[in-house]
Structure formats: C-alpha cells, structure tokens
Scaffold this active site. Structure first.
Site, PDB file in Angstrom:
ATOM      1  N   LYS A  11       0.857  -1.197   0.000  1.00 29.90           N
ATOM      2  CA  LYS A  11       0.000   0.000   0.000  1.00 29.90           C
ATOM      3  C   LYS A  11       0.895   1.250   0.000  1.00 29.90           C
ATOM      4  O   LYS A  11       1.973   1.204  -0.583  1.00 29.90           O
ATOM      5  CB  LYS A  11      -0.974  -0.039   1.184  1.00 29.90           C
ATOM      6  CG  LYS A  11      -1.737  -1.373   1.227  1.00 29.90           C
ATOM      7  CD  LYS A  11      -2.903  -1.400   2.152  1.00 29.90           C
ATOM      8  CE  LYS A  11      -3.536  -2.793   2.067  1.00 29.90           C
ATOM      9  NZ  LYS A  11      -4.749  -2.924   2.850  1.00 29.90           N
ATOM     10  N   HIS A  94      -8.733  -3.285  -6.210  1.00 26.19           N
ATOM     11  CA  HIS A  94      -8.634  -3.392  -4.749  1.00 26.19           C
ATOM     12  C   HIS A  94      -9.772  -2.585  -4.121  1.00 26.19           C
ATOM     13  O   HIS A  94     -10.117  -1.507  -4.595  1.00 26.19           O
ATOM     14  CB  HIS A  94      -7.276  -2.879  -4.265  1.00 26.19           C
ATOM     15  CG  HIS A  94      -7.010  -3.229  -2.831  1.00 26.19           C
ATOM     16  ND1 HIS A  94      -7.575  -2.525  -1.794  1.00 26.19           N
ATOM     17  CD2 HIS A  94      -6.290  -4.227  -2.263  1.00 26.19           C
ATOM     18  CE1 HIS A  94      -7.197  -3.084  -0.651  1.00 26.19           C
ATOM     19  NE2 HIS A  94      -6.415  -4.116  -0.909  1.00 26.19           N
ATOM     20  N   GLU A 166     -11.095 -10.867  -1.452  1.00 28.10           N
ATOM     21  CA  GLU A 166     -10.801 -10.060  -0.272  1.00 28.10           C
ATOM     22  C   GLU A 166     -12.089  -9.446   0.281  1.00 28.10           C
ATOM     23  O   GLU A 166     -12.493  -8.360  -0.167  1.00 28.10           O
ATOM     24  CB  GLU A 166      -9.823  -8.938  -0.631  1.00 28.10           C
ATOM     25  CG  GLU A 166      -8.477  -9.426  -1.106  1.00 28.10           C
ATOM     26  CD  GLU A 166      -7.374  -8.435  -0.743  1.00 28.10           C
ATOM     27  OE1 GLU A 166      -6.408  -8.849  -0.121  1.00 28.10           O
ATOM     28  OE2 GLU A 166      -7.507  -7.241  -1.087  1.00 28.10           O
ATOM     29  N   GLY A 233      -1.543  -7.539   3.329  1.00 28.41           N
ATOM     30  CA  GLY A 233      -1.231  -6.120   3.489  1.00 28.41           C
ATOM     31  C   GLY A 233      -0.304  -5.904   4.669  1.00 28.41           C
ATOM     32  O   GLY A 233       0.902  -6.120   4.594  1.00 28.41           O
TER      33      GLY A 233
END
Ligand code: PGA
Length: 259
Positions: A11, A94, A166, A233
């Site tokens: 990220k 995402h 996700e 992440g």
C-alpha cells in the site's frame, strides 16, 4: 496443478531506501522457495525492486495503473510504462480503490484489458462488504464483480489473471472469515468462472484469499482446500513475518506426508 501464489501489498508504505533494506532481509529468507512470490510496492520503488530481485524467485507488481494507453492524464502511469520497466503484475480492483477512488466494475474491466494487453499479470480483487455478507448478497456481488471485471477477457488470457478474494470487512481489521466461509466462497468464484467459460478452464484459474492474514493464522489458511495462495497487506511490511507466511503456502508437491 495450480501454483501457489503469496503476494504482498505494501500500500502507501516504504520509501525507496526502505524497500531496498526490506529486500536485503527478505530475499535470503525465501531463496529457493517454490511458491510464487509477488511484491506489490509503490511506484517510486519499482525500478529498485526490479533490479534487486532480478536473480531471485520474487516478482514485482504495481498497485495501480491507468486504463488508457497514453495521453493527457497528468499524474497517471500506463500499463506499457510498467511492463517496459520490467514490472510483472498489477493489482486491479482493490477495495480501497473501489471505495476511496470510486473505481467501478467497468473501470476495473478496462484496466484488466489494458494490463493483459501489455503483458501484465492482473491481480484482480473482489469481495463483499459486511452488509452484503449479512444480507446473503455475497454471491450476487461476486457474480457482478467477476462477470463485469472479466468482460471480453478470453479463456487463454486467464493464465495471467489471479483472483484475490478479499472480503472488505476483513481487510486491515484483524477479523478473518471462518474457514468454511473462505472455502465456500472460493467454490462460488470457481462456479462463476465455470458458467462464464467452462469447468476445465475454471479449474486452472488461480484464486487466492486476502484480509488480515498474519504469521499465525497463515498456518491454517495455507491448508485450505482449493485455495491457491494469499494477498497480504499489514503483515507483509515486516520481511521476517512475510517470509513465514510464504512458507505456510507450500506447493502441493513439496508438502510433507503428515501435512
Ligand atoms: P491486510 O490487507 O492484510 O492488511 O488485511 C490485505 C489487502 O488489502 O490486500
């Protein structure tokens, strides 16, 4: 047999020198590992990371790209720029981009088509919100995201698609779905692909899970039936932790018998 993929999503974290430091620690820890490893890092470190991972088993991904070929799009980065630099993959769809930057299924589809055209592997993220799960809308949401996102994608291009399931409510929250929820949802995704293409084609598509995976719960998640890997992440930011997660997703042939 499908490969296992373990992918990091940094990220908006780490400067160029921090990425370099990370790789110094991380690469020796995963040397010779047969699991496919992809690091999705900020644009500013792509060149460094590509150079440092050249002789390794680690692939490099961008976290975003523009859907257009080129032109007057100030501040944007194209798929050709990424592939020209030696980038292997790109994250598309995402949930943070869908919610913070209003990315629609239609836009996600344009990005996927552009990415594939430029030879990039597209890490295609899908997943429902908590409201949608609680209201039994998960399948409906996934059907929409996947049929829209993969519109005009040919069967022979699916080898360059990695689906990352996700659930929005599991990202960065420390909450993971129950094992059956992940396994069942992966089946749902494979069924959607079967109805879009056919069973034989759907069987070969890589489907991974992402959302609050850490160096502890990865041991269970790594063994889930039908799951081909993970997108991580927070826990990918520490090289030692991420290397542990990588080792929890062993390619089948390498598993010890008692597993
Ligand atoms: P997390 O993020 O592992 O920090 O939950 C996953 C992701 O956003 O891909």
């Amino acid at each position: 047999m499908r490969n296992k993929y373990v992918m990091a999503n940094f990220k908006m974290n780490k400067s160029d020198s921090e990425v370099e430091e990370y790789l110094k620690t991380f690469l020796p820890l995963v040397e010779g590992n047969e699991t496919k490893i992809i690091l999705s890092i900020p644009f500013t470190s792509l060149k460094t990371a590509i150079e440092k991972t050249k002789k390794s088993n680690v692939m490099i991904a961008a976290q975003n790209m523009n859907e257009n070929e080129k032109g007057a799009y100030t501040g944007e980065v194209s798929a050709d720029m990424l592939s020209g630099l030696g980038v292997d993959a790109v994250i598309v769809g995402h949930s943070e981009r869908r919610s913070n930057f209003n990315e629609t299924d239609e836009l996600v589809n344009k990005k996927i088509l552009r990415g594939l055209k430029s030879g990039l592997i597209c890490i295609f993220c899908v997943g429902e919100t908590m409201y949608e799960r609680k209201n039994q809308m998960t399948e409906q949401v996934l059907v929409r995201q996947i049929t829209e996102g993969l519109k005009s994608v040919y069967a022979n291009e699916l080898k360059n698609i990695i689906i990352a399931y996700e659930p929005v409510w599991a990202i960065g929250t420390g909450v993971t779905p129950m094992d059956v929820e992940i396994v069942e949802t992966v089946k749902v995704i494979r069924n959607i692909l079967t109805s879009m293409y056919d069973e034989k084609i759907a069987k070969d598509v890589i489907i991974t899970y992402g959302g609050s995976i850490n160096e502890v719960n990865c041991k269970e998640i790594g063994k889930f039936e039908g799951l081909d890997g993970a997108l991580i992440g927070g826990a990918s930011l520490m090289p030692e932790k991420f290397a542990k997660i990588v080792s929890a997703f062993k390619p089948k042939a390498c598993r010890k018998k008692k597993d």
